[in-house]
Scaffold this motif. Structure first.
Motif, PDB file in Angstrom:
ATOM      1  N   VAL A 101      47.976  90.754  22.685  1.00  0.00           N
ATOM      2  CA  VAL A 101      49.360  91.477  22.585  1.00  0.00           C
ATOM      3  C   VAL A 101      49.104  92.636  23.907  1.00  0.00           C
ATOM      4  O   VAL A 101      50.033  92.752  25.086  1.00  0.00           O
ATOM      5  N   LYS A 102      47.698  93.048  23.722  1.00  0.00           N
ATOM      6  CA  LYS A 102      47.232  94.148  24.985  1.00  0.00           C
ATOM      7  C   LYS A 102      46.089  94.051  25.114  1.00  0.00           C
ATOM      8  O   LYS A 102      45.005  93.585  24.610  1.00  0.00           O
ATOM      9  N   HIS A 103      45.761  94.210  26.433  1.00  0.00           N
ATOM     10  CA  HIS A 103      43.706  94.742  27.020  1.00  0.00           C
ATOM     11  C   HIS A 103      43.120  95.884  26.672  1.00  0.00           C
ATOM     12  O   HIS A 103      42.304  96.417  27.753  1.00  0.00           O
ATOM     13  N   ASP A 104      43.754  96.525  25.296  1.00  0.00           N
ATOM     14  CA  ASP A 104      42.694  97.539  24.677  1.00  0.00           C
ATOM     15  C   ASP A 104      41.471  96.750  24.511  1.00  0.00           C
ATOM     16  O   ASP A 104      41.212  96.163  24.091  1.00  0.00           O
ATOM     17  N   ASP A 122      43.270  84.340  26.793  1.00  0.00           N
ATOM     18  CA  ASP A 122      42.307  85.654  26.758  1.00  0.00           C
ATOM     19  C   ASP A 122      41.113  84.956  25.859  1.00  0.00           C
ATOM     20  O   ASP A 122      40.218  84.938  26.460  1.00  0.00           O
ATOM     21  N   GLU A 138      40.339  97.113  20.807  1.00  0.00           N
ATOM     22  CA  GLU A 138      40.600  95.533  20.010  1.00  0.00           C
ATOM     23  C   GLU A 138      40.440  94.674  20.524  1.00  0.00           C
ATOM     24  O   GLU A 138      39.962  93.278  19.146  1.00  0.00           O
ATOM     25  N   ALA A 164      49.093  88.329  20.650  1.00  0.00           N
ATOM     26  CA  ALA A 164      50.151  87.483  20.897  1.00  0.00           C
ATOM     27  C   ALA A 164      50.862  86.633  20.364  1.00  0.00           C
ATOM     28  O   ALA A 164      52.122  86.188  20.552  1.00  0.00           O
TER      29      ALA A 164
END
Length: 158
Positions: free
Chosen positions: A78-81, A109, A84, A137
């Protein structure tokens, strides 16, 4: 942490011999490489302590266990935090059926190599562990029809 090892002819010959038969005895390795068995023992301990030899593994025929389906599952996060990503990376190798995990650059990813008994078990894996995961995602599952182990890495040993 793996150190960059300076490998000589004996180290390289040992790695090549072990790649052919990781269960070879010290005496057999010594005969093949042309050194004393005590040298083999010392060199193997050194290569292990340097992290060059990471371990010895059994290669199990999954089909003989009734696990006949393998797949590569591409995953987009979803995001590249960082937290996470770390949480996902730490959990994924321990999910049932996971053979390997690859963190990649590019459109996807991660790439997971997974095994399942059948298509229904694979579907359940994706639904239970991936599609509902808050960090995931998108997934794309590709079935593996055939797999062959490569030995080209041996040419890098020298």
């Amino acid at each position: 942490m793996v150190q960059k090892a300076e490998l000589d002819r004996v180290d390289r010959a040992l790695l090549t011999a072990l790649s052919k038969n990781a269960r070879a005895s010290g005496a057999a390795l010594a005969a093949e490489v042309g050194v004393a068995e005590s040298t083999v023992s010392l060199r193997l301990r050194r290569l292990q302590s340097l992290g060059t030899i990471r371990g010895y593994r059994v290669d199990v025929d999954l089909v003989s266990l009734g696990v006949s389906l393998q797949a590569l599952i591409a995953i987009r996060l979803v995001k590249h935090d960082r937290s996470e990503i770390d949480a996902f990376r730490n959990a994924v190798p321990h999910l049932p059926g996971v053979i390997g995990v690859f963190h990649m650059a590019g459109a996807e990813d991660y790439l997971l190599h997974v095994a399942a008994r059948d298509a229904e078990e694979l579907r359940e894996f994706v639904l239970a562990h991936l599609t509902g995961h808050p960090a995931v995602a998108h997934t794309e599952t590709n079935l593996i029809f055939e797999h062959a182990d490569g030995d080209g890495w041996q040419k890098l040993v020298g």
